[in-house]
Every structure is written in structure tokens, then in C-alpha cells.
Design an enzyme around this catalytic site. Structure first.
Site, PDB file in Angstrom:
ATOM      1  N   GLU A  27       0.909  -1.237  -0.029  1.00 26.61           N
ATOM      2  CA  GLU A  27      -0.083  -0.073  -0.153  1.00 26.61           C
ATOM      3  C   GLU A  27       0.686   1.380  -0.017  1.00 26.61           C
ATOM      4  O   GLU A  27       0.554   2.165  -0.773  1.00 26.61           O
ATOM      5  CB  GLU A  27      -0.868  -0.121   1.108  1.00 26.61           C
ATOM      6  CG  GLU A  27      -1.855   1.170   1.196  1.00 26.61           C
ATOM      7  CD  GLU A  27      -2.652   1.251   2.408  1.00 26.61           C
ATOM      8  OE1 GLU A  27      -2.619   0.289   3.379  1.00 26.61           O
ATOM      9  OE2 GLU A  27      -3.384   2.314   2.415  1.00 26.61           O
ATOM     10  N   HIS A  86      -5.061   6.308   0.237  1.00 23.66           N
ATOM     11  CA  HIS A  86      -4.898   4.814   0.820  1.00 23.66           C
ATOM     12  C   HIS A  86      -5.211   3.977  -0.177  1.00 23.66           C
ATOM     13  O   HIS A  86      -6.168   4.410  -1.185  1.00 23.66           O
ATOM     14  CB  HIS A  86      -5.570   4.859   2.085  1.00 23.66           C
ATOM     15  CG  HIS A  86      -5.155   5.617   3.279  1.00 23.66           C
ATOM     16  ND1 HIS A  86      -4.453   4.479   4.160  1.00 23.66           N
ATOM     17  CD2 HIS A  86      -4.708   6.896   3.620  1.00 23.66           C
ATOM     18  CE1 HIS A  86      -3.685   5.625   5.123  1.00 23.66           C
ATOM     19  NE2 HIS A  86      -4.059   6.697   4.610  1.00 23.66           N
ATOM     20  N   GLU A 152     -10.029   5.718  -0.212  1.00 25.98           N
ATOM     21  CA  GLU A 152      -9.512   4.404  -0.226  1.00 25.98           C
ATOM     22  C   GLU A 152      -9.632   3.935  -1.857  1.00 25.98           C
ATOM     23  O   GLU A 152     -10.732   3.640  -2.324  1.00 25.98           O
ATOM     24  CB  GLU A 152     -10.438   3.686   0.501  1.00 25.98           C
ATOM     25  CG  GLU A 152     -10.168   3.700   1.961  1.00 25.98           C
ATOM     26  CD  GLU A 152      -8.895   3.028   2.659  1.00 25.98           C
ATOM     27  OE1 GLU A 152      -8.013   2.719   1.922  1.00 25.98           O
ATOM     28  OE2 GLU A 152      -8.589   3.091   4.138  1.00 25.98           O
TER      29      GLU A 152
END
Ligand SMILES: [Zn+2]
Length: 191
Positions: A27, A86, A152
Site C-alpha cells: 500500500e 490509501h 480508499e
């Protein structure tokens, strides 16, 4: 002429904190790549775009550093807008965006809605699920003194999503749409 706006980009995780790891992806690296590209795309607009990443100066930065230092720095800089980037994990799929519950129907929420729809228009071409515009008491959203949004960007542990995240053309396209969404929602002008 209007005052030049300052945008802080916070690529999630870094240093000793990799964030989510799956399908050969990490990530912190995906978030960093997206943030770099968003900044490049905003080079021609009249704004200062700053990537705040504690691990850039300290490779041993911890999860706490990565979580708390970027909002603190954005506050010190008196930034106009904060974007945390993210990649999701945990068995779902798709894209979602967050603002703090206290920001509901306020400016951050309006900016987010515009940004979210711009990004989803792109992602829909790739059959990416729209998980919606959400509210959460995340630290970076709670601690920032300016409008703040957290994205996200797909699920690292979903095969379809991860396949796209590995595709440079797709990833750069996603960053381009985030940058364009910021230009529209923050009313940035060509500088
Ligand atoms: Zn994360």
C-alpha cells in the site's frame, strides 16, 4: 488575483509501516506513486502542492509518525486542503471516500462529492464498484484544521482491483482524475 492555494497530499503509511500488503503490492508504494502523479498533474495550476511523508526524511518512521505528523505539518503550513491517499484491504472491492462526520454538508463534504464523482466516472469504465461517499472519525480527518478528504483507492487484496493497481496506465489515469477532481472542486486556476 486570488491567494495561491496550498494543498497537502498525504500518501498513507511509509517507513516501517507498509500498510496493506497483498497480491505482490504494498500500500505505501501505491499511495506514494498516486500522490507523486497527482502533484505532477497539478504543476500547471496556481497552487502549492506538498507531499507530506515522514518516511521521506526518516526511513524508520513508525505508524504513529505516518498517522500524526502529516496533519500536524499541514496545520503548521496552514494548508487550504488535505488529501490522504490509501488503498483498501479486508475482503471488499471498489472505491470509497471519507470526510469526518463533523464535516457533513460542510465545505469538505462538497469538495469530496465533486472529487468522488469525477474519480468514479473514470473507474466505472473499469467496472470498479462505487462503495460510496462515507463519514469516519479517522485521525487524519479529525486532526486537520482545514477541509480534509481520505480516499480508499480499490482493494489491494481483491484480484481484479490489484490487477488494475499494477497497471501503470490505469494508475496514472486514476491520479489524473484525482488531480482533475481537485482542480474542479477547489476551483484551481491555470497559473
Ligand atoms: Zn491505508
Amino acid at each position: 488575483m486570488r491567494k495561491k492555494k496550498m494543498i497537502v497530499l498525504d500518501p498513507g503509511h511509509g517507513g516501517q509501516d507498509p500498510g496493506a500488503v497483498a497480491n505482490g503490492l504494498v500500500e505505501k508504494y501505491v499511495a506514494w506513486e498516486i500522490a507523486q502523479r497527482v502533484r505532477e498533474k497539478l504543476i500547471r495550476v496556481n497552487a502549492d502542492v506538498i507531499i507530506v511523508q515522514p518516511s521521506a526524511g526518516n526511513p524508520k518512521s513508525t505508524t504513529q509518525d505516518e498517522l500524526y505528523k502529516p496533519p500536524q505539518e499541514a496545520n503548521l503550513l496552514q494548508a487550504d486542503f488535505y488529501l490522504s491517499i490509501h488503498v483498501n484491504a479486508g475482503g471488499g472491492e471498489g472505491f470509497e471516500s471519507f470526510v469526518h462526520p463533523a464535516a457533513k454538508d460542510k465545505r469538505a463534504d462538497m469538495i469530496r462529492n465533486r472529487l468522488h464523482s469525477q474519480v468514479m466516472r473514470y473507474l466505472a469504465q473499469y467496472k470498479i464498484k462505487d462503495r460510496g461517499c462515507k463519514y469516519a472519525n479517522f485521525a487524519v480527518l479529525r486532526l486537520t484544521e482545514m477541509p480534509a478528504v481520505l480516499l480508499e483507492c480499490l482493494f489491494i487484496d481483491n484480484a481484479w482491483d490489484a490487477g488494475l493497481l499494477k497497471n501503470t496506465t490505469f494508475l496514472h489515469g486514476l491520479a489524473n482524475e484525482i488531480a482533475y477532481g481537485l482542480i474542479l472542486s477547489l476551483e484551481l486556476e491555470e497559473g
